[in-house]
Design a protein around this motif. Sequence first.
Motif, PDB file in Angstrom:
ATOM      1  N   LEU A  12      -6.185   3.732  -1.071  1.00  0.00           N
ATOM      2  CA  LEU A  12      -5.972   2.314  -1.358  1.00  0.00           C
ATOM      3  C   LEU A  12      -5.697   1.616  -0.036  1.00  0.00           C
ATOM      4  O   LEU A  12      -4.709   1.917   0.638  1.00  0.00           O
ATOM      5  CB  LEU A  12      -4.795   2.126  -2.314  1.00  0.00           C
ATOM      6  CG  LEU A  12      -4.479   0.678  -2.711  1.00  0.00           C
ATOM      7  CD1 LEU A  12      -5.610   0.096  -3.545  1.00  0.00           C
ATOM      8  CD2 LEU A  12      -3.165   0.597  -3.473  1.00  0.00           C
ATOM      9  N   VAL A  46      -8.155  -5.814  -7.270  1.00  0.00           N
ATOM     10  CA  VAL A  46      -8.584  -4.472  -6.882  1.00  0.00           C
ATOM     11  C   VAL A  46     -10.110  -4.439  -6.883  1.00  0.00           C
ATOM     12  O   VAL A  46     -10.748  -4.714  -7.909  1.00  0.00           O
ATOM     13  CB  VAL A  46      -8.026  -3.409  -7.837  1.00  0.00           C
ATOM     14  CG1 VAL A  46      -8.355  -2.012  -7.324  1.00  0.00           C
ATOM     15  CG2 VAL A  46      -6.522  -3.571  -8.008  1.00  0.00           C
ATOM     16  N   GLY A  78     -11.787  -2.802   3.734  1.00  0.00           N
ATOM     17  CA  GLY A  78     -11.179  -1.701   3.006  1.00  0.00           C
ATOM     18  C   GLY A  78     -11.389  -0.354   3.660  1.00  0.00           C
ATOM     19  O   GLY A  78     -11.285  -0.178   4.879  1.00  0.00           O
ATOM     20  N   TRP A 110      -2.708   2.157   2.806  1.00  0.00           N
ATOM     21  CA  TRP A 110      -1.385   1.962   2.218  1.00  0.00           C
ATOM     22  C   TRP A 110      -0.939   3.169   1.403  1.00  0.00           C
ATOM     23  O   TRP A 110       0.228   3.526   1.417  1.00  0.00           O
ATOM     24  CB  TRP A 110      -1.412   0.718   1.328  1.00  0.00           C
ATOM     25  CG  TRP A 110      -0.069   0.191   0.952  1.00  0.00           C
ATOM     26  CD1 TRP A 110       0.774  -0.535   1.735  1.00  0.00           C
ATOM     27  CD2 TRP A 110       0.595   0.331  -0.317  1.00  0.00           C
ATOM     28  NE1 TRP A 110       1.922  -0.855   1.043  1.00  0.00           N
ATOM     29  CE2 TRP A 110       1.840  -0.339  -0.224  1.00  0.00           C
ATOM     30  CE3 TRP A 110       0.256   0.948  -1.530  1.00  0.00           C
ATOM     31  CZ2 TRP A 110       2.743  -0.397  -1.284  1.00  0.00           C
ATOM     32  CZ3 TRP A 110       1.147   0.891  -2.586  1.00  0.00           C
ATOM     33  CH2 TRP A 110       2.383   0.225  -2.458  1.00  0.00           C
ATOM     34  N   ASP A 168      -5.872  -2.144   2.431  1.00  0.00           N
ATOM     35  CA  ASP A 168      -5.937  -3.595   2.497  1.00  0.00           C
ATOM     36  C   ASP A 168      -7.365  -3.985   2.858  1.00  0.00           C
ATOM     37  O   ASP A 168      -7.903  -3.529   3.870  1.00  0.00           O
ATOM     38  CB  ASP A 168      -4.958  -4.111   3.552  1.00  0.00           C
ATOM     39  CG  ASP A 168      -4.914  -5.626   3.602  1.00  0.00           C
ATOM     40  OD1 ASP A 168      -4.185  -6.222   2.802  1.00  0.00           O
ATOM     41  OD2 ASP A 168      -5.629  -6.205   4.438  1.00  0.00           O
ATOM     42  N   LEU A 170       0.869  -5.576   1.417  1.00  0.00           N
ATOM     43  CA  LEU A 170      -0.568  -5.787   1.290  1.00  0.00           C
ATOM     44  C   LEU A 170      -0.920  -7.239   0.996  1.00  0.00           C
ATOM     45  O   LEU A 170      -0.156  -7.967   0.353  1.00  0.00           O
ATOM     46  CB  LEU A 170      -1.128  -4.897   0.182  1.00  0.00           C
ATOM     47  CG  LEU A 170      -1.058  -3.389   0.437  1.00  0.00           C
ATOM     48  CD1 LEU A 170      -1.358  -2.616  -0.834  1.00  0.00           C
ATOM     49  CD2 LEU A 170      -2.025  -2.986   1.550  1.00  0.00           C
ATOM     50  N   TYR A 177      -2.484  -8.942  -7.597  1.00  0.00           N
ATOM     51  CA  TYR A 177      -3.419  -8.284  -6.689  1.00  0.00           C
ATOM     52  C   TYR A 177      -4.798  -8.169  -7.336  1.00  0.00           C
ATOM     53  O   TYR A 177      -4.923  -8.007  -8.550  1.00  0.00           O
ATOM     54  CB  TYR A 177      -2.924  -6.893  -6.311  1.00  0.00           C
ATOM     55  CG  TYR A 177      -1.797  -6.895  -5.307  1.00  0.00           C
ATOM     56  CD1 TYR A 177      -2.044  -7.126  -3.962  1.00  0.00           C
ATOM     57  CD2 TYR A 177      -0.483  -6.653  -5.710  1.00  0.00           C
ATOM     58  CE1 TYR A 177      -1.009  -7.123  -3.038  1.00  0.00           C
ATOM     59  CE2 TYR A 177       0.554  -6.651  -4.790  1.00  0.00           C
ATOM     60  CZ  TYR A 177       0.277  -6.887  -3.456  1.00  0.00           C
ATOM     61  OH  TYR A 177       1.301  -6.891  -2.548  1.00  0.00           O
ATOM     62  N   LEU A 189      -7.382  -5.775  -2.478  1.00  0.00           N
ATOM     63  CA  LEU A 189      -7.219  -4.351  -2.208  1.00  0.00           C
ATOM     64  C   LEU A 189      -8.540  -3.640  -2.461  1.00  0.00           C
ATOM     65  O   LEU A 189      -9.249  -3.959  -3.411  1.00  0.00           O
ATOM     66  CB  LEU A 189      -6.137  -3.743  -3.095  1.00  0.00           C
ATOM     67  CG  LEU A 189      -4.816  -4.500  -3.206  1.00  0.00           C
ATOM     68  CD1 LEU A 189      -3.883  -3.770  -4.148  1.00  0.00           C
ATOM     69  CD2 LEU A 189      -4.174  -4.680  -1.841  1.00  0.00           C
TER      70      LEU A 189
END
Length: 555
Positions: free
Chosen positions: A260, A310, A415, A269, A262, A223, A308, A227
């Motif tokens: 979830l 989120v 997303g 993912w 990318d 990824l 990452y 996210l």
Amino acid sequence: MIPRALQQDLMDTPEDDVQDEVLPPSSNPSIASTAETMMPHDFFDFQWESFPNPPISPNVRREVFSVEKVGPTIPVTDPYLTFREIWDEQIMGHIVQQTNIYAQQVAAAMMENNSLCPSSRISYWKDTNEDEILVYFAIILAMGVVVKSKLVDYWSTDGSIFATPAFSTHMPLKRFQLLNACLHFSNNNDMCVESLSPSEAKMFKIAPIIEHCNKRFQALFVLNQNLALDESLLQWKGWLNINQFIPNKAAAVGIKTYELCDSETGYLWRFEVHAHKKATAAQPASILDASTPAIVLRLLQGLENHGYTVWMDNFYNSPALARSLKSNGFDVVGTLRTNRQFVPDELTQLTKAAMRPGQIAGFTSGDVDVLVWRDQNRVATVSTYHGNATTIVEGKTKPIVVADYNIMMGGGGGGVDKKDGMLAMYPVERKRTRVWYKKFFRRLLNVSVLNSYIIYKKSPQQVTHRHDHRSFRTQLITSILDRHSKKQSVSLADQPAVRFEAHSHYLMEHSPMQGKWTKKLRRKCCICNTLTRFYCAGCNKTVCMHPCFSSLHTY
């Protein structure tokens, strides 16, 4: 009147319980998880203060992204090989085995009930194989590219402008319908309800496919930094006790999945199907296991301490969750419900009428920022690095956190929304079916093609020549048919009837009926074409009592 969807025994979701969040250990000493015992007692003691002036640059506070190589993990040469990385020989062999077992179980049950007759579709079953299942997949995918209103229209060969004779070239209609009916993924005889949780029991039919897809999706793609975590809804209007009613979704009623993705590409993912009930007083559970943060933590498992970011909406976000993720090396950004726990009272009580257009109010606790901005409506956000910095967008001053959120999540820009928008162009799961898990399987098949396309598109090997989404699908379908189809148009009457070795050959007669329908019970004898009510129970062929039955089984 109450809609039918609301009359169902719908699952209680974390959305129904706003206070069901990560709580400090002292608030409920009877429930203690490993994560709670490891946290210091002041972990959720938020000291809210005003933002520093001048604002700190978001880039200074953001976690450092430490993943060196993102994108596909395998070399990609063509769409077919990319697709087969997901649907490999192992899972295809499993589907073939379970489909053949289920067909035999259906036929045996009909024989025991004396309901199997020569006109029964299952009486023409012959064991399938991997080539045929892949051709079946290709036909399903082709139905998402060539959209028709009825299934039988795909096998039209009348020479009109609406005819598509290539479908019948690769598989007869009745064989396709038979595969539709017998497609199976888990052996019913292996199901032991006592040893399964309620969620596992509901997902038993499709569990092997869900587990395999999750495993392959994660193994084939690394990824990017941003996210998107959101829910998706597959429309299902039939009676199903895991159905969810979400008015603001296009489907409104259906099977909900937490996903979830990318944010840049829309690559799915990891996902989780909502198929559990909230714990009752008789069955206590840990707060982390039963709340919205538990869903987030499960989806993000394995990505800790890599920097990452989120992006989530207000269904998931809270100051407590943001701090928990920040301590694990994540950044969190998204909208917020101001009635969540630990939100400052000044912001909770701040109404739209009390703010002037463009006004910004907020507080920071050092690692978590909470902000309220008055635009056309009152917008509340939470972030772990944005602060109250602003930017100019189309001549309007707005917080940077809002501008970034609109890019990553808003309006289908990235997303999960981007993934759903790309899938909507090829409605593979649109066709009507009575079995919910077969429709959900079609959604996973559709998603796997989209993920294959993203892997193919982002591969360094495809810099010189890239397909768009549609051409990728058409080439994939063509490649599957070229490699696995025999290209023989065989009618159902030409196929040999199935022989079940456990049963001997003996004559059976249809139940007699009175009146004008008696003649319709008779069928043509397979030897002499005379109308008869008898058929062989061993090979399911219509045959006269004498002498055709003797000649049929004399070797």
